[in-house]
Design a protein around this motif. Structure first.
Motif, PDB file in Angstrom:
ATOM      1  N   VAL A 194       5.721   5.571  -7.199  1.00 36.89           N
ATOM      2  CA  VAL A 194       4.326   5.657  -7.625  1.00 36.89           C
ATOM      3  C   VAL A 194       3.850   4.295  -8.121  1.00 36.89           C
ATOM      4  CG1 VAL A 194       2.780   6.666  -9.362  1.00 36.89           C
ATOM      5  CG2 VAL A 194       4.372   8.114  -8.115  1.00 36.89           C
ATOM      6  N   PHE A 195       4.687   3.596  -8.877  1.00 35.18           N
ATOM      7  CA  PHE A 195       4.301   2.273  -9.369  1.00 35.18           C
ATOM      8  C   PHE A 195       4.049   1.310  -8.214  1.00 35.18           C
ATOM      9  CE2 PHE A 195       5.347  -2.073 -10.614  1.00 35.18           C
ATOM     10  CZ  PHE A 195       4.418  -2.263 -11.626  1.00 35.18           C
ATOM     11  N   ALA A 196       4.956   1.270  -7.248  1.00 33.35           N
ATOM     12  CA  ALA A 196       4.788   0.357  -6.113  1.00 33.35           C
ATOM     13  C   ALA A 196       3.519   0.672  -5.333  1.00 33.35           C
ATOM     14  CB  ALA A 196       6.007   0.429  -5.209  1.00 33.35           C
ATOM     15  N   THR A 197       3.274   1.932  -5.098  1.00 33.93           N
ATOM     16  CA  THR A 197       2.090   2.329  -4.337  1.00 33.93           C
ATOM     17  C   THR A 197       0.805   1.997  -5.084  1.00 33.93           C
ATOM     18  OG1 THR A 197       3.351   4.127  -3.332  1.00 33.93           O
ATOM     19  CG2 THR A 197       0.949   4.282  -3.216  1.00 33.93           C
ATOM     20  N   LEU A 198       0.743   2.366  -6.354  1.00 34.39           N
ATOM     21  CA  LEU A 198      -0.483   2.134  -7.110  1.00 34.39           C
ATOM     22  C   LEU A 198      -0.702   0.662  -7.431  1.00 34.39           C
ATOM     23  CD1 LEU A 198      -0.601   5.183  -9.527  1.00 34.39           C
ATOM     24  CD2 LEU A 198      -1.873   4.796  -7.419  1.00 34.39           C
ATOM     25  N   PHE A 199       0.390  -0.076  -7.693  1.00 32.29           N
ATOM     26  CA  PHE A 199       0.216  -1.504  -7.942  1.00 32.29           C
ATOM     27  C   PHE A 199      -0.362  -2.174  -6.709  1.00 32.29           C
ATOM     28  CE2 PHE A 199       1.623  -5.916  -7.863  1.00 32.29           C
ATOM     29  CZ  PHE A 199       1.064  -6.359  -9.045  1.00 32.29           C
ATOM     30  N   PHE A 200       0.126  -1.828  -5.531  1.00 34.55           N
ATOM     31  CA  PHE A 200      -0.415  -2.405  -4.294  1.00 34.55           C
ATOM     32  C   PHE A 200      -1.887  -2.040  -4.138  1.00 34.55           C
ATOM     33  CE2 PHE A 200      -1.449  -1.996   0.216  1.00 34.55           C
ATOM     34  CZ  PHE A 200      -1.255  -3.308   0.623  1.00 34.55           C
ATOM     35  N   ARG A 201      -2.216  -0.796  -4.421  1.00 33.32           N
ATOM     36  CA  ARG A 201      -3.611  -0.373  -4.290  1.00 33.32           C
ATOM     37  C   ARG A 201      -4.512  -1.118  -5.264  1.00 33.32           C
ATOM     38  NH1 ARG A 201      -7.809   2.215  -6.092  1.00 33.32           N
ATOM     39  NH2 ARG A 201      -9.054   3.537  -4.755  1.00 33.32           N
ATOM     40  N   TYR A 202      -4.103  -1.187  -6.525  1.00 31.86           N
ATOM     41  CA  TYR A 202      -4.939  -1.872  -7.514  1.00 31.86           C
ATOM     42  C   TYR A 202      -4.967  -3.384  -7.269  1.00 31.86           C
ATOM     43  CZ  TYR A 202      -4.593   2.591  -9.927  1.00 31.86           C
ATOM     44  OH  TYR A 202      -4.634   3.920 -10.236  1.00 31.86           O
ATOM     45  N   TYR A 203      -3.880  -3.941  -6.790  1.00 29.32           N
ATOM     46  CA  TYR A 203      -3.827  -5.377  -6.518  1.00 29.32           C
ATOM     47  C   TYR A 203      -4.779  -5.750  -5.382  1.00 29.32           C
ATOM     48  CZ  TYR A 203      -1.862 -10.010  -5.863  1.00 29.32           C
ATOM     49  OH  TYR A 203      -1.692 -11.359  -5.767  1.00 29.32           O
ATOM     50  N   THR A 204      -4.898  -4.867  -4.404  1.00 28.08           N
ATOM     51  CA  THR A 204      -5.775  -5.172  -3.271  1.00 28.08           C
ATOM     52  C   THR A 204      -7.227  -4.775  -3.520  1.00 28.08           C
ATOM     53  OG1 THR A 204      -5.229  -3.053  -2.245  1.00 28.08           O
ATOM     54  CG2 THR A 204      -3.932  -4.973  -1.577  1.00 28.08           C
ATOM     55  N   HIS A 205      -7.516  -4.112  -4.637  1.00 26.01           N
ATOM     56  CA  HIS A 205      -8.875  -3.705  -4.929  1.00 26.01           C
ATOM     57  C   HIS A 205      -9.450  -4.405  -6.161  1.00 26.01           C
ATOM     58  CE1 HIS A 205      -7.806  -0.516  -2.143  1.00 26.01           C
ATOM     59  NE2 HIS A 205      -9.086  -0.286  -2.005  1.00 26.01           N
TER      60      HIS A 205
END
Length: 148
Positions: A128-139
């Motif tokens: 969950v951390f990897a997925t959400l960090f990628f999402r927030y990092y790209t947004h």
């Protein structure tokens, strides 16, 4: 296939525009509470069902289900309120900790070993951390402001 040429003075921007918000603030608040209560009830039922392992429904089983539902809904609302105010790293970490703890509790109700429950919840939290960090990092932009 031919396309129409733009007219002089016509703006040709490719920037996306947000869709209009047609609901009032009160409707959004009701939807947030309804989502939290609905998710809490599903979680509580799931925890109670895991705990009884297909056996009869008892009073303690019902108490576990409703207590789990209440705690889950309260924590969900708390994380939701707090996470949107912090930077992307902590934002992803809060949701990862919430998801890992929620999954770990459900998994522990199946009479699994404590180390296995902890390991599985850490694996879920890491994913969950990897997925959400990628999402927030790209947004977000470089300054950490969310791009909406």
């Amino acid at each position: 296939m031919a396309h129409a040429a733009p007219k002089p003075g016509m703006r040709t921007t490719t920037a996306r525009t947000r869709t209009p918000d047609v609901f009032s603030e009160r409707t959004h608040q009701a939807a947030q509470w309804t989502t939290a209560v609905g998710l809490g009830l599903v979680y509580g039922y799931w925890a109670a069902a895991n705990n009884r392992s297909g056996g009869p429904i008892t009073g303690w089983n019902l108490l576990l289900g409703f207590a789990s539902a209440f705690v889950f809904a309260a924590l969900y609302m708390g994380v939701r309120a707090l996470a949107s105010r912090v930077r992307r790293e902590l934002h992803a970490l809060l949701w990862a900790a919430f998801a890992g703890c929620a999954f770990g509790f459900l998994y522990s109700q199946t009479d699994a070993a404590v180390l296995r429950s902890a390991g599985m919840s850490l694996a879920i939290a890491a994913a969950v951390f990897a997925t959400l960090f990628f999402r927030y990092y790209t947004h977000e932009d470089a300054a950490g402001h969310r791009i909406r």
